[in-house]
Design a protein around this motif. Structure first.
Motif, PDB file in Angstrom:
ATOM      1  N   GLY A 122      17.708 -91.451  91.662  1.00  0.00           N
ATOM      2  CA  GLY A 122      17.879 -92.772  91.070  1.00  0.00           C
ATOM      3  C   GLY A 122      18.192 -93.819  92.119  1.00  0.00           C
ATOM      4  O   GLY A 122      17.688 -94.947  92.062  1.00  0.00           O
ATOM      5  N   MET A 123      19.020 -93.475  93.092  1.00  0.00           N
ATOM      6  CA  MET A 123      19.284 -94.405  94.193  1.00  0.00           C
ATOM      7  C   MET A 123      18.008 -94.664  94.988  1.00  0.00           C
ATOM      8  O   MET A 123      17.736 -95.802  95.396  1.00  0.00           O
ATOM      9  N   PHE A 143      22.969-108.176  86.242  1.00  0.00           N
ATOM     10  CA  PHE A 143      22.708-106.742  86.184  1.00  0.00           C
ATOM     11  C   PHE A 143      23.756-106.075  85.306  1.00  0.00           C
ATOM     12  O   PHE A 143      24.958-106.150  85.576  1.00  0.00           O
ATOM     13  N   GLY A 144      23.292-105.416  84.238  1.00  0.00           N
ATOM     14  CA  GLY A 144      24.203-104.778  83.300  1.00  0.00           C
ATOM     15  C   GLY A 144      24.123-103.265  83.335  1.00  0.00           C
ATOM     16  O   GLY A 144      23.065-102.688  83.611  1.00  0.00           O
ATOM     17  N   CYS A 145      25.240-102.616  83.050  1.00  0.00           N
ATOM     18  CA  CYS A 145      25.317-101.152  82.977  1.00  0.00           C
ATOM     19  C   CYS A 145      26.045-100.786  81.686  1.00  0.00           C
ATOM     20  O   CYS A 145      27.179-101.236  81.462  1.00  0.00           O
ATOM     21  N   LEU A 146      25.406 -99.990  80.842  1.00  0.00           N
ATOM     22  CA  LEU A 146      26.071 -99.534  79.631  1.00  0.00           C
ATOM     23  C   LEU A 146      27.157 -98.524  79.986  1.00  0.00           C
ATOM     24  O   LEU A 146      26.949 -97.622  80.799  1.00  0.00           O
ATOM     25  N   PHE A 178      23.923-110.490  93.150  1.00  0.00           N
ATOM     26  CA  PHE A 178      24.001-109.852  91.841  1.00  0.00           C
ATOM     27  C   PHE A 178      25.319-110.216  91.158  1.00  0.00           C
ATOM     28  O   PHE A 178      26.353-110.357  91.811  1.00  0.00           O
ATOM     29  N   VAL A 179      25.256-110.333  89.846  1.00  0.00           N
ATOM     30  CA  VAL A 179      26.449-110.389  89.014  1.00  0.00           C
ATOM     31  C   VAL A 179      26.408-109.145  88.133  1.00  0.00           C
ATOM     32  O   VAL A 179      25.448-108.941  87.372  1.00  0.00           O
ATOM     33  N   PHE A 180      27.418-108.285  88.249  1.00  0.00           N
ATOM     34  CA  PHE A 180      27.432-107.009  87.531  1.00  0.00           C
ATOM     35  C   PHE A 180      28.267-107.119  86.253  1.00  0.00           C
ATOM     36  O   PHE A 180      29.364-107.677  86.248  1.00  0.00           O
ATOM     37  N   HIS A 181      27.719-106.541  85.193  1.00  0.00           N
ATOM     38  CA  HIS A 181      28.428-106.465  83.912  1.00  0.00           C
ATOM     39  C   HIS A 181      28.450-105.000  83.472  1.00  0.00           C
ATOM     40  O   HIS A 181      27.409-104.342  83.435  1.00  0.00           O
ATOM     41  N   HIS A 182      29.633-104.500  83.143  1.00  0.00           N
ATOM     42  CA  HIS A 182      29.773-103.135  82.627  1.00  0.00           C
ATOM     43  C   HIS A 182      30.087-103.257  81.138  1.00  0.00           C
ATOM     44  O   HIS A 182      31.148-103.758  80.760  1.00  0.00           O
ATOM     45  N   ILE A 183      29.150-102.781  80.305  1.00  0.00           N
ATOM     46  CA  ILE A 183      29.074-103.174  78.895  1.00  0.00           C
ATOM     47  C   ILE A 183      29.502-102.017  78.000  1.00  0.00           C
ATOM     48  O   ILE A 183      28.856-100.960  77.978  1.00  0.00           O
ATOM     49  N   GLY A 184      30.576-102.203  77.263  1.00  0.00           N
ATOM     50  CA  GLY A 184      31.057-101.174  76.358  1.00  0.00           C
ATOM     51  C   GLY A 184      30.902-101.568  74.911  1.00  0.00           C
ATOM     52  O   GLY A 184      30.544-102.698  74.588  1.00  0.00           O
ATOM     53  N   VAL A 195      25.577 -94.435  88.085  1.00  0.00           N
ATOM     54  CA  VAL A 195      25.681 -95.893  87.982  1.00  0.00           C
ATOM     55  C   VAL A 195      26.337 -96.489  89.230  1.00  0.00           C
ATOM     56  O   VAL A 195      25.871 -97.492  89.769  1.00  0.00           O
ATOM     57  N   ILE A 196      27.398 -95.864  89.695  1.00  0.00           N
ATOM     58  CA  ILE A 196      28.121 -96.412  90.849  1.00  0.00           C
ATOM     59  C   ILE A 196      27.251 -96.396  92.103  1.00  0.00           C
ATOM     60  O   ILE A 196      27.275 -97.344  92.899  1.00  0.00           O
ATOM     61  N   GLY A 197      26.449 -95.333  92.288  1.00  0.00           N
ATOM     62  CA  GLY A 197      25.579 -95.257  93.464  1.00  0.00           C
ATOM     63  C   GLY A 197      24.578 -96.407  93.526  1.00  0.00           C
ATOM     64  O   GLY A 197      24.533 -97.144  94.520  1.00  0.00           O
ATOM     65  N   PRO A 198      23.754 -96.606  92.479  1.00  0.00           N
ATOM     66  CA  PRO A 198      22.830 -97.736  92.490  1.00  0.00           C
ATOM     67  C   PRO A 198      23.524 -99.087  92.638  1.00  0.00           C
ATOM     68  O   PRO A 198      23.052 -99.961  93.369  1.00  0.00           O
ATOM     69  N   CYS A 199      24.660 -99.276  91.944  1.00  0.00           N
ATOM     70  CA  CYS A 199      25.363-100.554  92.058  1.00  0.00           C
ATOM     71  C   CYS A 199      25.840-100.794  93.484  1.00  0.00           C
ATOM     72  O   CYS A 199      25.768-101.923  93.995  1.00  0.00           O
ATOM     73  N   ASP A 200      26.332 -99.762  94.148  1.00  0.00           N
ATOM     74  CA  ASP A 200      26.768 -99.916  95.534  1.00  0.00           C
ATOM     75  C   ASP A 200      25.604-100.251  96.458  1.00  0.00           C
ATOM     76  O   ASP A 200      25.741-101.053  97.381  1.00  0.00           O
ATOM     77  N   LEU A 201      24.443 -99.635  96.217  1.00  0.00           N
ATOM     78  CA  LEU A 201      23.273 -99.953  97.042  1.00  0.00           C
ATOM     79  C   LEU A 201      22.847-101.398  96.830  1.00  0.00           C
ATOM     80  O   LEU A 201      22.570-102.125  97.799  1.00  0.00           O
ATOM     81  N   LEU A 202      22.782-101.843  95.578  1.00  0.00           N
ATOM     82  CA  LEU A 202      22.404-103.219  95.306  1.00  0.00           C
ATOM     83  C   LEU A 202      23.400-104.187  95.931  1.00  0.00           C
ATOM     84  O   LEU A 202      23.020-105.198  96.543  1.00  0.00           O
TER      85      LEU A 202
END
Length: 236
Positions: free
Chosen positions: A180-181, A6-9, A53-59, A18-25
């Motif tokens: 979104g959540m 799971f990636g987040c730009l 989930f594996v989270f990636h924060h993509i810059g 972004v933080i809300g959905p990631c925390d729910l997942l």
């Protein structure tokens, strides 16, 4: 089941987008449910069905990025050039009148959607994605406060504000941050079951709404006297 990648730009989005959905997942993940056994009973069927989930924060780079709200700064875990293969991508919402989508982000989003992978937006993240052209001709929603602005600037998109979120193929757009959540809660329920959502939302004391904004996602429960009890109560 392999972990969902799971990636987040990363850019100056509103933190909760972004933080809300990631925390729910994360709360609905097998890893966290297993950890919660320390504090009390966990629905074993939910645990068996829960994803990880594996989270990636993509810059653009790995340089820290100050977020739009909450005086938070986020350090990307990877870049658009080095990002591992993703299953899902989330785009949060900046100030759409000031944010210019970097060309590398445009290409990254376009490639992700063209590959048929899931793309989620929350709040004005839909404006970011609209700027790439991948929403042209598609139904989408956005934060209602910016609705008139996005309709004017991206007229090729079939914008609506009648629902809290819209699903069009592999693209899911949510309106405000909490909507979104709610959208992610629906995705969890549809893909992994109501008990996974219920167990995951328990950790956040969170009760999601449906796409019409109604609190009917977690079925109500009543005791023998007809009194409403918490939707988060599990059998011992």
């Amino acid at each position: 089941m392999a972990p969902i990648r799971f990636g987040c730009l990363v850019f100056d989005y509103q933190a909760i987008d972004v933080i809300g959905p990631c925390d729910l997942l994360n709360s609905a993940s097998k890893r966290l449910m297993t950890a919660m056994k320390f504090f009390g009973p966990v629905d074993e069927e939910a645990l068996a069905r829960a994803p990880d989930f594996v989270f990636h924060h993509i810059g653009e780079t790995r340089e820290p990025v100050p977020l739009l709200t909450s005086a938070l700064t986020l350090v990307p875990t990877t870049t658009v050039d080095d990002c591992p293969e993703l299953d899902c991508l989330l785009v949060g919402g900046p100030n759409p009148a000031r944010f210019q989508v970097p060309p590398k982000y445009v290409e990254f989003i376009q490639r992700h959607v063209a590959a048929g992978k899931l793309l989620f937006t929350t709040c004005t993240g839909a404006a970011v994605v609209a700027a790439t052209g991948v929403l042209d001709g598609k139904h989408a929603t956005v934060n209602n406060l910016e609705y008139n602005w996005v309709v004017k600037h991206y007229p090729k998109v079939k914008w609506t504000k009648d629902q809290k979120w819209i699903v069009e193929g592999n693209i899911w757009t949510g309106s405000g941050a909490i909507a979104g959540m709610d959208m992610f809660a629906h995705w969890l329920k549809e893909n992994f079951g109501l008990n996974v959502l219920r167990q995951g939302s328990l950790s956040l004391d969170y009760e999601p709404r449906d796409s019409d904004g109604l609190f009917n996602v977690l079925p109500q429960r009543y005791d023998s006297a007809g009194r409403k009890v918490s939707t988060h109560v599990f059998p011992q």
